[in-house]
Design a protein around this motif. Structure first.
Motif, mmCIF file in Angstrom:
data_model
loop_
_atom_site.group_PDB
_atom_site.id
_atom_site.type_symbol
_atom_site.label_atom_id
_atom_site.label_comp_id
_atom_site.label_asym_id
_atom_site.label_seq_id
_atom_site.Cartn_x
_atom_site.Cartn_y
_atom_site.Cartn_z
ATOM 1 N N THR A 97 45.723 83.768 11.786
ATOM 2 C CA THR A 97 44.684 82.950 11.468
ATOM 3 C C THR A 97 45.381 81.501 11.355
ATOM 4 N N GLU A 126 38.980 86.645 13.774
ATOM 5 C CA GLU A 126 39.350 86.567 14.920
ATOM 6 C C GLU A 126 39.590 87.796 15.788
ATOM 7 N N THR A 158 41.403 90.573 11.006
ATOM 8 C CA THR A 158 40.778 89.088 10.943
ATOM 9 C C THR A 158 39.594 88.865 11.541
#
Length: 342
Positions: free
Chosen positions: A167, A310, A308
């Motif tokens: 991240t 993402e 995460t």
């Protein structure tokens, strides 16, 4: 005698590829055909570096699924010619792209290393040269005639990370990225210290398979105190929406308001895939640990564990594009495919 290692450098855009026009002070795209001329240190590397650029370099804020397909296709096209790949990319969305490519490139047995910089390559105090040179060295690392790194990674400020674990945490520091739920794979000091135990290895000797269908009918909703039903429903009723990343509190907790639970229940009944991901930078979703997550567990919300945001959103795009059956979707999402979750 082992042949010289060939590395392909793919420039997509971003700060790393900019040079300052000292007359105007403006930043302009770097000519990568003059790479060796501008960075003579590359001549000291014991490998051959070829570069290819996107026709129109893009700011990573403009990155979308079509650009991911372009990158995957470039790697597929040149896969047998090169021992490793270094992708130069703007840092803002690098974790998204790195995560996406990790899913798109199945059975990878060569390194694909993303890097970039916080300052342009021609800047006096640039971090670009170190990031670029070490990324190429890492892509060229070989033992027993095979690549040491065999996954999609991200290198920044002396650390190599698994890309789908990263991240971006800082817009100003050179240490722009973190991998809070997984150790770094390599630390760059006087020597390159490889953390062999944490490297990803494919289980079978299958050939590279490149997936090019990414379905972007997905959304992210971050819970916050005061979230109202109208906002929730506007997201859940988005036309063509197929999957939602729900960023919850702490270990996967959400308000126990009846309207929230009922709306989520109805959306799931209508076929929406909902993934529970913590909005904390580090840590994992532990559904059922508290009363505030027990109801989500009962609804069969997908457990994002320590993934995460993402990696979760790009995994949804990948699975939706892969036509995974509705019945198997939850099980497959909750399974680690490329080391993206514990």
């Amino acid at each position: 005698m082992e042949k010289k290692t060939n590395i392909l450098l793919i420039y997509t855009g971003g700060t790393i590829g900019m040079v300052k026009d000292y007359q105007s002070g403006a930043l302009k795209a770097f000519n990568f055909e003059k790479l060796m001329e501008n960075i003579p240190e590359l001549n000291q590397l014991d490998c051959s570096v070829t570069s290819v650029s996107f026709e129109a370099p893009i700011d990573s804020s403009n990155m979308d699924t079509s650009h991911w397909v372009s990158m995957a296709t470039l790697i597929e096209r040149h896969y047998n010619e090169y021992h490793g790949f270094v992708v130069l990319h703007g840092s803002d969305t690098m974790s998204y792209t790195g995560s996406a490519l990790s899913y798109m490139l199945e059975h990878l047995s060569k390194p694909v290393i993303f890097t970039g910089s916080q300052l342009p390559i021609g800047d006096l105090r640039t971090d670009a040269k170190e990031n670029l040179i070490t990324s190429i060295q890492l892509a060229a690392l070989r033992e027993n005639n095979e690549a040491v790194i065999q996954e999609v990674c991200l290198y920044f400020e002396y650390k190599l990370y698994r890309a789908n674990r990263t991240t971006k945490i800082n817009a100003e520091h050179f240490e722009a990225f973190a991998s809070l739920n997984y150790p770094s794979l390599v630390t760059s000091g006087v020597h390159l210290n490889v953390n062999h135990a944490f490297l990803f290895r494919k289980k079978k000797s299958e050939k590279l398979k490149v997936h090019k269908r990414m379905d972007n009918n997905v959304a992210i909703l971050k819970l916050f105190p005061g979230l109202n039903q109208a906002v929730l429903q506007s997201v859940l009723n988005t036309p063509s929406l197929k999957a939602l990343v729900l960023e919850t509190y702490g270990a996967g907790n959400a308000p126990t308001e009846d309207w929230l639970i009922n709306d989520l229940k109805e959306a799931i009944a209508q076929g929406l895939h909902i993934v529970n991901v913590t909005q904390c930078s580090g840590g994992s979703v532990l559904m059922g640990q508290y009363e505030t997550s027990q109801q989500l567990q009962k609804l069969q919300v997908i457990n994002g564990k320590d993934i995460t945001t993402e990696a979760a959103i790009t995994k949804l795009m990948f699975l939706l594009g892969s036509d995974v059956s509705h019945q198997r979707f939850k099980t497959i999402f909750e399974t680690s495919l490329r080391g993206e979750m514990g």
